[in-house]
Enzyme design. Structure first.
Site, PDB file in Angstrom:
ATOM      1  N   ALA A  84       1.453  -6.376   7.620  1.00 54.86           N
ATOM      2  CA  ALA A  84       1.492  -4.969   8.028  1.00 54.86           C
ATOM      3  C   ALA A  84       2.782  -4.331   7.543  1.00 54.86           C
ATOM      4  CB  ALA A  84       1.391  -4.845   9.543  1.00 54.86           C
ATOM      5  N   VAL A  85       2.656  -3.062   7.157  1.00 51.00           N
ATOM      6  CA  VAL A  85       3.817  -2.260   6.750  1.00 51.00           C
ATOM      7  C   VAL A  85       3.835  -1.044   7.670  1.00 51.00           C
ATOM      8  CG1 VAL A  85       4.736  -0.817   4.864  1.00 51.00           C
ATOM      9  CG2 VAL A  85       3.757  -3.074   4.359  1.00 51.00           C
ATOM     10  N   GLU A 117      -8.613 -13.189   5.514  1.00 51.60           N
ATOM     11  CA  GLU A 117      -9.803 -12.458   5.940  1.00 51.60           C
ATOM     12  C   GLU A 117      -9.451 -10.988   5.955  1.00 51.60           C
ATOM     13  OE1 GLU A 117     -11.687 -15.218   9.257  1.00 51.60           O
ATOM     14  OE2 GLU A 117     -10.785 -13.361   9.953  1.00 51.60           O
ATOM     15  N   ASN A 122     -11.438  -2.000   4.344  1.00 52.65           N
ATOM     16  CA  ASN A 122      -9.986  -1.779   4.295  1.00 52.65           C
ATOM     17  C   ASN A 122      -9.532  -1.686   2.831  1.00 52.65           C
ATOM     18  OD1 ASN A 122      -7.221  -1.794   4.560  1.00 52.65           O
ATOM     19  ND2 ASN A 122      -7.179  -3.356   6.165  1.00 52.65           N
ATOM     20  N   TYR A 129      -4.766  -7.258  -2.247  1.00 50.36           N
ATOM     21  CA  TYR A 129      -5.145  -8.659  -2.444  1.00 50.36           C
ATOM     22  C   TYR A 129      -5.752  -8.881  -3.829  1.00 50.36           C
ATOM     23  CZ  TYR A 129      -4.669  -8.709   2.658  1.00 50.36           C
ATOM     24  OH  TYR A 129      -4.200  -8.591   3.930  1.00 50.36           O
TER      25      TYR A 129
HETATM   26  C1  LIG Z   1      -2.407  -3.092   3.684  1.00 55.38           C
HETATM   27  C2  LIG Z   1      -0.916  -2.676   3.745  1.00 55.38           C
HETATM   28  C3  LIG Z   1      -0.110  -3.877   4.244  1.00 55.38           C
HETATM   29  C4  LIG Z   1      -0.460  -2.302   2.325  1.00 55.38           C
HETATM   30  O1  LIG Z   1       0.937  -2.040   2.360  1.00 55.38           O
HETATM   31  P1  LIG Z   1       1.632  -0.976   1.372  1.00 55.38           P
HETATM   32  O2  LIG Z   1       3.092  -1.229   1.379  1.00 55.38           O
HETATM   33  O3  LIG Z   1       1.178   0.389   1.700  1.00 55.38           O
HETATM   34  O4  LIG Z   1       0.989  -1.459   0.000  1.00 55.38           O
HETATM   35  P2  LIG Z   1       1.402  -1.012  -1.483  1.00 55.38           P
HETATM   36  O5  LIG Z   1       2.194   0.245  -1.474  1.00 55.38           O
HETATM   37  O6  LIG Z   1       1.970  -2.222  -2.135  1.00 55.38           O
HETATM   38  O7  LIG Z   1      -0.040  -0.668  -2.077  1.00 55.38           O
HETATM   39  C5  LIG Z   1      -1.054  -1.629  -2.181  1.00 55.38           C
HETATM   40  C6  LIG Z   1      -2.276  -0.994  -2.823  1.00 55.38           C
HETATM   41  O8  LIG Z   1      -2.974  -0.207  -1.851  1.00 55.38           O
HETATM   42  C7  LIG Z   1      -3.151   1.115  -2.330  1.00 55.38           C
HETATM   43  N1  LIG Z   1      -3.098   1.997  -1.173  1.00 55.38           N
HETATM   44  C8  LIG Z   1      -2.040   2.239  -0.380  1.00 55.38           C
HETATM   45  N2  LIG Z   1      -2.411   3.063   0.617  1.00 55.38           N
HETATM   46  C9  LIG Z   1      -3.724   3.341   0.425  1.00 55.38           C
HETATM   47  C10 LIG Z   1      -4.676   4.106   1.125  1.00 55.38           C
HETATM   48  N3  LIG Z   1      -4.364   4.786   2.217  1.00 55.38           N
HETATM   49  N4  LIG Z   1      -5.950   4.144   0.633  1.00 55.38           N
HETATM   50  C11 LIG Z   1      -6.293   3.465  -0.473  1.00 55.38           C
HETATM   51  N5  LIG Z   1      -5.432   2.695  -1.171  1.00 55.38           N
HETATM   52  C12 LIG Z   1      -4.174   2.640  -0.715  1.00 55.38           C
HETATM   53  C13 LIG Z   1      -2.021   1.331  -3.306  1.00 55.38           C
HETATM   54  O9  LIG Z   1      -2.351   2.346  -4.231  1.00 55.38           O
HETATM   55  C14 LIG Z   1      -1.926  -0.030  -3.957  1.00 55.38           C
HETATM   56  O10 LIG Z   1      -2.928  -0.209  -4.929  1.00 55.38           O
HETATM   57  P3  LIG Z   1      -2.527  -0.136  -6.468  1.00 55.38           P
HETATM   58  O11 LIG Z   1      -1.564  -1.244  -6.714  1.00 55.38           O
HETATM   59  O12 LIG Z   1      -3.850  -0.307  -7.155  1.00 55.38           O
HETATM   60  O13 LIG Z   1      -1.902   1.213  -6.669  1.00 55.38           O
HETATM   61  C15 LIG Z   1      -0.697  -1.426   4.653  1.00 55.38           C
HETATM   62  O14 LIG Z   1      -1.597  -0.413   4.260  1.00 55.38           O
HETATM   63  C16 LIG Z   1      -0.901  -1.709   6.140  1.00 55.38           C
HETATM   64  O15 LIG Z   1       0.030  -2.128   6.844  1.00 55.38           O
HETATM   65  N6  LIG Z   1      -2.108  -1.459   6.648  1.00 55.38           N
HETATM   66  C17 LIG Z   1      -2.414  -1.669   8.075  1.00 55.38           C
HETATM   67  C18 LIG Z   1      -2.531  -3.142   8.399  1.00 55.38           C
HETATM   68  C19 LIG Z   1      -3.599  -3.834   7.544  1.00 55.38           C
HETATM   69  O16 LIG Z   1      -4.671  -3.290   7.282  1.00 55.38           O
HETATM   70  N7  LIG Z   1      -3.300  -5.073   7.129  1.00 55.38           N
HETATM   71  C20 LIG Z   1      -4.208  -5.884   6.343  1.00 55.38           C
HETATM   72  C21 LIG Z   1      -5.120  -6.644   7.234  1.00 55.38           C
HETATM   73  S1  LIG Z   1      -6.193  -7.728   6.322  1.00 55.38           S
END
Ligand SMILES: CC(C)(COP(=O)(O)OP(=O)(O)OC[C@H]1O[C@@H](n2cnc3c(N)ncnc32)[C@H](O)[C@@H]1OP(=O)(O)O)[C@@H](O)C(=O)NCCC(=O)NCCS
Length: 164
Positions: A84-85, A117, A122, A129
């Site tokens: 998570a971020v 998983e 999402n 991933y």
């Molecule tokens: C999933 C998560 C950890 C990604 O962290 P992040 O720091 O925003 O990721 P990044 O900036 O490295 O981006 C990762 C990819 O997601 C894409 N992305 C980021 N936000 C997005 C959004 N709202 N919708 C679609 N794509 C998105 C980015 O464009 C990037 O893809 P790319 O490399 O093709 O450009 C973050 O969104 C998060 O904490 N989500 C909530 C918790 C969660 O869902 N965890 C995963 C559970 S399996």
């Protein structure tokens, strides 16, 4: 010229410490997961030698945490328990950097295959991933309970770490 005072904070990657437990619980609670994990649960996980956690923190203030990823190892396999971020820090490639650091650290521990998983819908997590090289290895229909009472499918994803 960019003034350092106004520039975006740089993320520094480091292994987690048990003192990070409260911040990790807070970030996890922002993640939109069905169940939240308490600071005490995080403290126990961080103290577990089979659990590896990497953190992205503010390079100028390392107790300010932007995000984390946590996996449990078993023999030569590991599973991502959570990533998570913080909402306000998303979209800055912190997720990508966390994954790169984490995969390298797991490989150094002898992990050959990494599993996770993810909810089928999402998009951000799946992009993260897939870019890291994970491939879909299975589908669990209706695995996640959604806040609206509905169900969502889970994808099982897998990545070999031997050629990192
Ligand atoms: C999933 C998560 C950890 C990604 O962290 P992040 O720091 O925003 O990721 P990044 O900036 O490295 O981006 C990762 C990819 O997601 C894409 N992305 C980021 N936000 C997005 C959004 N709202 N919708 C679609 N794509 C998105 C980015 O464009 C990037 O893809 P790319 O490399 O093709 O450009 C973050 O969104 C998060 O904490 N989500 C909530 C918790 C969660 O869902 N965890 C995963 C559970 S399996």
């Amino acid at each position: 010229m960019r003034l350092p005072f106004f520039s975006k904070p740089e993320a520094l990657l480091r292994p987690a410490r048990t003192t990070d437990a409260a911040a990790l619980a807070e970030i996890h609670a922002e993640g939109g997961f069905a169940g939240s994990w308490s600071p005490n649960e995080f403290e126990n996980l961080l103290a577990d030698r089979a659990v590896i956690t990497d953190i992205a923190s503010d390079s100028r203030k390392t107790d300010v945490i932007f995000g984390f990823v946590m996996s449990r190892m078993a023999a030569d396999e590991a599973e991502i328990l959570t990533i998570a971020v913080r909402r306000k820090s998303r979209g800055n490639h912190i997720g990508h950097r966390l994954m790169d650091t984490h995969m390298a650290r797991l490989a150094a521990f002898g992990v050959k295959t990494l599993y996770l998983e993810v909810e089928e819908d999402n998009t951000a997590a799946r992009k993260l991933y897939e870019k890291a090289g994970f491939v879909t290895a299975g589908l669990r229909k209706g695995y996640y309970r959604k806040p609206d009472g509905g169900f969502a499918n889970a994808l099982i994803m897998k990545l070999g770490l031997e050629n990192l």
